[in-house]
Design an enzyme around this catalytic site. Sequence first.
Site, PDB file in Angstrom:
ATOM      1  N   HIS A  51      14.200 -67.918 -10.194  1.00 54.41           N
ATOM      2  CA  HIS A  51      13.345 -67.153 -11.099  1.00 54.41           C
ATOM      3  C   HIS A  51      11.874 -67.272 -10.714  1.00 54.41           C
ATOM      4  CE1 HIS A  51      12.211 -65.253 -14.923  1.00 54.41           C
ATOM      5  NE2 HIS A  51      11.138 -66.022 -14.803  1.00 54.41           N
ATOM      6  N   ASN A  90       7.435 -53.443  -9.200  1.00 52.62           N
ATOM      7  CA  ASN A  90       6.536 -53.273 -10.339  1.00 52.62           C
ATOM      8  C   ASN A  90       6.053 -54.663 -10.745  1.00 52.62           C
ATOM      9  OD1 ASN A  90       7.069 -50.480 -10.493  1.00 52.62           O
ATOM     10  ND2 ASN A  90       8.916 -50.873 -11.665  1.00 52.62           N
ATOM     11  N   THR A  98       9.559 -54.364 -16.747  1.00 52.08           N
ATOM     12  CA  THR A  98      10.150 -54.652 -18.058  1.00 52.08           C
ATOM     13  C   THR A  98      10.971 -55.931 -18.061  1.00 52.08           C
ATOM     14  OG1 THR A  98      12.060 -53.239 -17.589  1.00 52.08           O
ATOM     15  CG2 THR A  98      10.203 -52.226 -18.760  1.00 52.08           C
ATOM     16  N   HIS A 101      11.330 -61.037 -13.914  1.00 51.92           N
ATOM     17  CA  HIS A 101      12.006 -61.777 -12.853  1.00 51.92           C
ATOM     18  C   HIS A 101      11.780 -60.890 -11.635  1.00 51.92           C
ATOM     19  CE1 HIS A 101      15.666 -64.301 -11.548  1.00 51.92           C
ATOM     20  NE2 HIS A 101      15.383 -63.538 -10.498  1.00 51.92           N
ATOM     21  N   HIS A 103      11.801 -58.519  -8.663  1.00 54.04           N
ATOM     22  CA  HIS A 103      12.885 -57.662  -8.188  1.00 54.04           C
ATOM     23  C   HIS A 103      12.316 -56.464  -7.435  1.00 54.04           C
ATOM     24  CE1 HIS A 103      11.890 -56.177 -12.236  1.00 54.04           C
ATOM     25  NE2 HIS A 103      12.338 -54.988 -11.864  1.00 54.04           N
ATOM     26  N   HIS A 105      13.233 -52.526  -6.321  1.00 58.71           N
ATOM     27  CA  HIS A 105      14.078 -51.353  -6.521  1.00 58.71           C
ATOM     28  C   HIS A 105      14.243 -50.691  -5.153  1.00 58.71           C
ATOM     29  CE1 HIS A 105      13.466 -50.974 -11.006  1.00 58.71           C
ATOM     30  NE2 HIS A 105      12.423 -51.729 -10.694  1.00 58.71           N
TER      31      HIS A 105
END
Length: 117
Positions: A51, A90, A98, A101, A103, A105
Amino acid sequence: MAGEPQDDCLFCKIVAGHVPATIVRETDTTVAFRDINPQAPTHVLVIPKAHYADAATLAVAAPELAADLLRETQAVADEDKLESYRIVFNTGVGAGQTVFHAHAHVVGGRGLQWPPG
């Protein structure tokens, strides 16, 4: 603490197997799964198993893990036979993050215009 699973994190729960996801790839350090609200024929999220709140935090705290994450975005694109695709990170509420953690896309399979959004 950075790197440690968070009880209130959706993606930590996916990593732990407590929340179902359509997993398309998994390595020792990353998990890739289909987005539940896809914006294109291919829309896969690639996350580190550890995390970190966002991509910037990940890059500073664990650059080798950030590199693993980027390598996996290419593997996802290769598996989906994408000739071109977009990788989106983002970072922060104002950018549309949103789930806090880190990430990436992986978005492709249709024409993507610039600028986005």
